[in-house]
Write a protein that holds these residues in place. Structure first.
Motif, mmCIF file in Angstrom:
data_model
loop_
_atom_site.group_PDB
_atom_site.id
_atom_site.type_symbol
_atom_site.label_atom_id
_atom_site.label_comp_id
_atom_site.label_asym_id
_atom_site.label_seq_id
_atom_site.Cartn_x
_atom_site.Cartn_y
_atom_site.Cartn_z
ATOM 1 N N VAL A 1 -9.265 36.218 52.058
ATOM 2 C CA VAL A 1 -10.239 36.189 53.154
ATOM 3 C C VAL A 1 -11.377 35.236 52.809
ATOM 4 C CG1 VAL A 1 -11.895 37.542 54.495
ATOM 5 C CG2 VAL A 1 -9.678 38.529 53.866
ATOM 6 N N SER A 2 -11.658 34.309 53.722
ATOM 7 C CA SER A 2 -12.783 33.386 53.523
ATOM 8 C C SER A 2 -13.747 33.432 54.698
ATOM 9 C CB SER A 2 -12.259 31.954 53.328
ATOM 10 O OG SER A 2 -11.386 31.590 54.381
ATOM 11 N N ALA A 3 -13.679 34.502 55.492
ATOM 12 C CA ALA A 3 -14.581 34.668 56.630
ATOM 13 C C ALA A 3 -15.898 35.264 56.165
ATOM 14 C CB ALA A 3 -13.931 35.567 57.677
ATOM 15 N N ASP A 4 -16.901 35.230 57.029
ATOM 16 C CA ASP A 4 -18.194 35.834 56.709
ATOM 17 C C ASP A 4 -18.172 37.348 56.940
ATOM 18 O OD1 ASP A 4 -19.274 33.319 56.146
ATOM 19 O OD2 ASP A 4 -19.791 32.988 58.260
ATOM 20 N N TYR A 5 -17.490 37.760 58.007
ATOM 21 C CA TYR A 5 -17.417 39.177 58.370
ATOM 22 C C TYR A 5 -15.967 39.549 58.674
ATOM 23 C CZ TYR A 5 -22.473 38.727 59.067
ATOM 24 O OH TYR A 5 -23.809 38.491 58.891
ATOM 25 N N VAL A 6 -15.682 40.836 58.529
ATOM 26 C CA VAL A 6 -14.354 41.360 58.853
ATOM 27 C C VAL A 6 -14.529 42.613 59.699
ATOM 28 C CG1 VAL A 6 -12.161 42.221 57.961
ATOM 29 C CG2 VAL A 6 -13.432 40.486 56.668
ATOM 30 N N ILE A 7 -13.828 42.668 60.836
ATOM 31 C CA ILE A 7 -13.843 43.862 61.683
ATOM 32 C C ILE A 7 -12.586 44.659 61.362
ATOM 33 C CG2 ILE A 7 -14.159 44.732 64.018
ATOM 34 C CD1 ILE A 7 -16.253 42.657 63.101
ATOM 35 N N MET B 1 -10.502 30.736 57.773
ATOM 36 C CA MET B 1 -10.898 32.137 57.563
ATOM 37 C C MET B 1 -9.846 32.954 56.822
ATOM 38 S SD MET B 1 -13.146 33.272 60.867
ATOM 39 C CE MET B 1 -12.053 32.753 62.168
ATOM 40 N N TYR B 2 -8.638 32.405 56.685
ATOM 41 C CA TYR B 2 -7.608 33.048 55.868
ATOM 42 C C TYR B 2 -6.908 31.964 55.062
ATOM 43 C CZ TYR B 2 -3.497 35.575 54.315
ATOM 44 O OH TYR B 2 -2.530 36.139 53.526
ATOM 45 N N ARG B 3 -6.738 32.188 53.769
ATOM 46 C CA ARG B 3 -6.107 31.209 52.887
ATOM 47 C C ARG B 3 -4.629 31.545 52.707
ATOM 48 N NH1 ARG B 3 -10.664 32.680 49.713
ATOM 49 N NH2 ARG B 3 -12.400 31.196 49.876
ATOM 50 N N PHE B 4 -3.763 30.655 53.130
ATOM 51 C CA PHE B 4 -2.328 30.785 52.909
ATOM 52 C C PHE B 4 -1.947 30.102 51.597
ATOM 53 C CE2 PHE B 4 -2.384 31.527 57.468
ATOM 54 C CZ PHE B 4 -1.347 32.440 57.663
ATOM 55 N N GLU B 5 -1.072 30.732 50.847
ATOM 56 C CA GLU B 5 -0.465 30.065 49.695
ATOM 57 C C GLU B 5 0.910 29.571 50.162
ATOM 58 O OE1 GLU B 5 1.071 30.980 45.137
ATOM 59 O OE2 GLU B 5 -0.310 32.371 46.119
ATOM 60 N N TRP B 6 0.919 28.307 50.612
ATOM 61 C CA TRP B 6 2.121 27.772 51.245
ATOM 62 C C TRP B 6 3.209 27.458 50.230
ATOM 63 C CZ3 TRP B 6 2.341 28.541 56.201
ATOM 64 C CH2 TRP B 6 1.164 28.550 56.959
ATOM 65 N N LYS C 1 -15.469 48.787 63.110
ATOM 66 C CA LYS C 1 -16.711 48.638 62.349
ATOM 67 C C LYS C 1 -16.763 47.242 61.747
ATOM 68 C CE LYS C 1 -14.975 50.645 58.001
ATOM 69 N NZ LYS C 1 -15.188 51.700 56.984
ATOM 70 N N VAL C 2 -17.987 46.775 61.530
ATOM 71 C CA VAL C 2 -18.224 45.424 61.046
ATOM 72 C C VAL C 2 -18.614 45.485 59.568
ATOM 73 C CG1 VAL C 2 -19.575 43.320 61.340
ATOM 74 C CG2 VAL C 2 -19.013 44.741 63.334
ATOM 75 N N LEU C 3 -17.914 44.692 58.750
ATOM 76 C CA LEU C 3 -18.208 44.627 57.320
ATOM 77 C C LEU C 3 -18.411 43.173 56.910
ATOM 78 C CD1 LEU C 3 -15.401 47.013 55.983
ATOM 79 C CD2 LEU C 3 -17.822 47.567 56.172
ATOM 80 N N THR C 4 -19.306 42.960 55.966
ATOM 81 C CA THR C 4 -19.362 41.633 55.359
ATOM 82 C C THR C 4 -18.099 41.438 54.535
ATOM 83 O OG1 THR C 4 -20.456 42.442 53.360
ATOM 84 C CG2 THR C 4 -21.876 41.780 55.202
ATOM 85 N N LYS C 5 -17.851 40.212 54.111
ATOM 86 C CA LYS C 5 -16.655 39.980 53.311
ATOM 87 C C LYS C 5 -16.687 40.815 52.036
ATOM 88 C CE LYS C 5 -14.234 36.664 50.436
ATOM 89 N NZ LYS C 5 -14.171 35.300 49.875
ATOM 90 N N ASP C 6 -17.823 40.817 51.344
ATOM 91 C CA ASP C 6 -17.915 41.604 50.106
ATOM 92 C C ASP C 6 -17.750 43.098 50.397
ATOM 93 O OD1 ASP C 6 -18.308 39.305 48.664
ATOM 94 O OD2 ASP C 6 -20.494 39.480 48.615
ATOM 95 N N GLY C 7 -18.341 43.546 51.513
ATOM 96 C CA GLY C 7 -18.195 44.948 51.884
ATOM 97 C C GLY C 7 -16.750 45.301 52.186
ATOM 98 N N TYR C 8 -16.046 44.377 52.818
ATOM 99 C CA TYR C 8 -14.634 44.602 53.120
ATOM 100 C C TYR C 8 -13.812 44.689 51.841
ATOM 101 C CZ TYR C 8 -9.845 43.495 54.465
ATOM 102 O OH TYR C 8 -8.480 43.498 54.601
#
Length: 849
Positions: A533-539, A592-597, A702-709
């Motif tokens: 995950v490389s987003a700022d927030y995650v729902i 916002m999402y890193r794929f390992e291709w 609910k809304v979480l920061t990336k670290d919170g997620y």
């Protein structure tokens, strides 16, 4: 000899009590485990039996996959009329029961606007026909059934805990935003006292369809006419229903619903019994040590019996009778304690969010028989070696001053080395060959760990002197004369010290093993989620793992200044293989999402996820024999199908996979899968307050920061660790009693010595300090043996888990805390013996014989 043995026990009340406590706790754990799991099993039986008590047959959609977010296929509404027209049918009614794998759609909202949900327990939604009361598994406690769009019935536990009553207004949510409903009734489910923290909402069928996004019925309950058997009814129904529908008798459906729960309950039972067994293993060391010391102190008494004509066999029987009497007494008390412990275990599970449905307590005869046999058996086996030593007492010892037992052959260390070697070999086999998850490897690991623990206990007497010199440094430097004497006393009888320390060693080895595995898994999960995950927030949903309404993600996407991309999820079939299916929006997912291709794929591959493109997990593609460019068919839980082409391959981290085996576009997913729901919504930009406001109407989002997620996704490991620590604390408590016992007996044995020390000037305070330091040094020897052993076992298992992405991590803080626990255990164990030693009368002690 029986009277002599029993009178001897009565004359040594304190020793008997302290020895018994070790068995009491272990037997209580075994008894409590059986009572708890039997009560849970009866509770589930009652739930499923109640659901079909007045139902002869159940018509439902066929189950194609497990744990689907959208549930099984529904049955058409028109099918009810066709079934009612059959001559074998007396009545039939369709209903909606939203109890699907990963979905907990029906949420009740409290007066503060928070969803009423207990630590991830399910929240069920029902749609029932008020006129078909015979098929309704719920019982009204107050009011009536819902019959209109603004009415609802809630469960009694929610009504009691949140203070709702008939006539009150409560908000509830399903597939969309929450809505207000008037409570028209309060109900309980079947005959169970509690649903284990679950909640339910009951609407009329039309409202339930609207709230839960379900078309048709999830099932049709059917009653046969008089004189028609269930089998005849089922045969008639099978002729009348389409091929995508299945028919079962009510009993068969109840059994199907409960399938898998029996295995789950058996796992809980085995899990809890394992900790009872650990407590009994530690108790065996305590009993062995106590009886060994007691017999050593009774040499003249045993020799006198031999002088009076007692044979060696009679002496052996006498000592074993003592052990059996202690075991029987302790087992009876443990059984009584287990009845109370079952309630305590229920409270522990509830506190950790693992509450399960229960009926009234179940007291099976099997429970008490097994507990009694195990308690007495362990005690007698532990007392066998001391009993054999007692037979070697010569009659002449009755007239000798300071007579002692014949020296034992040093077989303990030799046996310890053999057991240790066997244990290491089995552990190595378990972690280096095959899959650790196989039954054979798990058995090898469990037996190997047990043999290793016992082996270390066997060779511990050879390590006592070296360990005491190391862990005794603080006592020698800070404890003055008492500290130096304590260090010398500990190594005076290495075998006794090793046996006492071994009891604590087992508990500390296991908790450190758990800590190492827990630390490795938690860190690996956190790293995996953070890497993906490389987003700022995650729902996410409130519990963090189930799906939530797709409309919540749409609401986030409308917020100014944010980039939002939702990820849908469900289960599907490729051939006969079940697979997790995810849907992404290539236009918004970028960054916002890193794929390992793999295989030359790249982020540009996502642009080829048109109506029939799919990205496959590399390992799934390999197992399914699919390659890039090849076509395959994906089936949904409702039987729909879609033709797809492999556009590329990727491989998520092994420790935590956010995306599953098949990834398709949202357009294709929404057109194919029923009830599309989000697993996550990734967000870049915006603020916590703005995002919270956007999803305020969706109670399950609910809304979480990336670290919170990342923290939230790995936090369940902490809950599991806390449960394991609570259960393993039992073995530490048992070892604590063992240390108290050994110290009390040691003080009794050294009465004259302590009197001499007092006579030459040692104060009461110094005597107490002497006993305390002895206890702490012994406890630290146990820690010195147990903690490295636990870390080594943890490292071995972590190595085996490397294929799943788990890495070794040393829990330094936990190990330091366990060392402090050992010191505290030593101090607590010394309280009573130290006080007793300091209060010895000097003249009486010098006269002691």
């Amino acid at each position: 000899m029986r009277k002599v043995a029993l009178k001897g026990l009565a004359g040594r009340k304190l020793r008997t009590l302290l020895t018994s406590l070790a068995i009491v706790l272990g037997v209580a754990m075994i008894t409590g485990s059986f009572i708890l799991t039997d009560s849970i099993s009866k509770g589930f039986d009652s739930i499923f039996t109640s659901a079909y008590r007045n139902t002869d047959a159940v018509v439902s959609g066929k189950k194609l996959v497990d744990w689907s977010a959208s549930g099984n296929a529904t049955v058409d509404e028109a099918l009810v009329a066709r079934i009612r027209a059959l001559p074998e049918v007396e009545s039939a009614s369709g209903s909606i029961i939203d109890i699907v794998g990963n979905s907990t759609q029906a949420k009740l909202i409290d007066r503060d606007g928070d969803p009423i949900q207990s630590s991830g327990n399910p929240t069920f939604g029902f749609g029932v026909d008020p006129s078909a009361g015979r098929f309704n598994p719920m019982r009204l406690v107050d009011g009536g059934w819902a019959s209109g769009p603004g009415e609802i019935v809630i469960d009694k536990e929610t009504a009691d805990s949140k203070h709702f009553g008939v006539g009150d207004t409560i908000r509830a949510s399903g597939q969309g935003p929450s809505r207000p409903f008037r409570i028209v009734g309060i109900a309980s489910y079947g005959d169970v006292a509690t649903l284990g923290g679950a909640t339910f909402a009951v609407w009329d069928v039309t409202t339930a369809r609207s709230m839960l996004g379900i078309a048709g019925y999830t099932g049709i309950s059917v009653a046969a006419r008089d004189g028609v058997s269930q089998r005849s009814l089922v045969a008639s129904l099978q002729q009348a229903v389409p091929s995508n529908v299945q028919v079962r008798t009510g009993d068969e459906q109840a059994g199907e619903d409960k399938k898998g729960l029996d295995e789950f309950i058996a796992f809980i039972r085995g899990f809890l019994l394992a900790f009872g067994g650990i407590a009994l293993l530690v108790g065996a060391f305590v009993i062995f040590n106590t009886l060994s010391i007691t017999i050593a102190q009774r040499v003249r008494e045993l020799a006198t019996l031999r002088t009076l004509g007692a044979s060696r066999r009679q002496v052996l029987r006498s000592v074993l009778l003592e052990a059996a009497a202690i075991g029987a007494l302790a087992s009876v008390v443990g059984i009584l304690g287990g009845i109370g412990l079952a309630r305590g275990l229920t409270a522990v599970f509830k506190a950790l969010g693992l509450e399960l449905p229960q009926s009234d307590p179940v007291y099976a005869t099997r429970t008490f028989v097994i507990a009694l046999i195990v308690g007495v058996g362990v005690t007698v086996v532990a007392g066998l070696a001391p009993a054999l030593r007692a037979t070697r007492v010569a009659p002449i010892s009755a007239v000798r001053e300071g007579a002692a037992l014949p020296r034992r052959k040093r077989l303990g260390p030799v046996a310890g080395v053999v057991l240790l070697a066997a244990g290491v070999a089995l552990v190595s086999y378990a972690v280096l060959t095959g899959s650790l998850g196989s039954g054979r490897n798990l058995l090898a690991l469990a037996v190997g760990a047990l043999l290793t623990l016992v082996g270390i206990a066997g060779v511990a007497s050879q390590l006592v002197t070296a360990l005491a010199s190391l862990v005794g440094i603080p006592s020698r430097r800070l404890g003055g004369v008492a500290g130096r004497l304590a260090g010398e006393n500990v190594v005076r009888n290495p075998a006794r010290t090793a046996s006492t320390a071994a009891a604590l060693m087992i508990g500390l080895a296991l908790v450190s093993f758990v800590a190492v595995i827990g630390k490795g898994v938690r860190d690996s999960l956190a790293n995996s989620f953070s890497d993906q995950v490389s987003a700022d927030y995650v729902i996410t949903s409130q519990n963090g793992w189930s799906q939530f309404p797709a409309a919540a993600g749409d609401a986030i996407a409308k917020v100014d200044g944010v980039q939002a991309s939702s990820i849908r999820s469900d289960r599907g079939l490729v051939g006969k293989e079940q697979v997790n299916v995810n849907a992404v929006d290539p236009a918004t997912l970028d960054g916002m999402y890193r794929f390992e291709w793999k295989g030359g794929a790249s982020d540009e591959t996502l642009s080829r996820l048109d109506g029939n493109g799919a990205v496959l997990k590399e390992s799934f593609a390999r197992d399914s024999g699919l390659t890039v460019g090849e076509r395959f068919r994906l089936r949904t839980p409702h039987g729909n199908g879609i033709e797809l082409r492999v556009a590329g391959l990727y491989q998520p981290p092994r420790a935590a996979e956010l995306l599953g085996g098949v990834v398709i576009s949202q357009e294709a997913f929404d057109a194919t899968f029923p009830r599309p729901q989000n697993q996550l919504t990734l967000v870049r930009g915006g603020s916590q307050e703005g995002l919270d406001e956007a999803v305020a109407a969706f109670s399950d989002a609910k809304v979480l920061t990336k670290d919170g997620y990342v923290d939230a996704q790995s936090s369940f490991i902490g809950q599991i660790l806390n449960l394991l620590y609570v259960l393993l604390a039992l073995s530490v408590i048992v070892s604590l009693f063992g240390m108290v016992n050994t110290l009390v007996l040691s003080v009794f044995e050294r009465t004259r010595e302590l009197g001499m020390l007092r006579a030459v000037g040692m104060t009461r305070r110094q005597v107490r300090r002497l006993v305390r330091h002895e206890s702490v040094i012994t406890a630290l020897i146990g820690a010195g043996l147990g903690l490295p052993l636990g870390v080594a076992l943890g490292a071995a298992v972590t190595h085996a888990l490397d294929r799943y992405g788990v890495e070794f991590a040393l829990p330094v803080a936990s190990l330091a805390a366990f060392t402090v626990v050992a010191i505290v255990a030593g101090i607590l164990a010394a309280v009573l013996p130290a006080r007793r030693a300091s209060r010895l009368d000097v003249l009486s002690a010098l006269q002691y014989e």
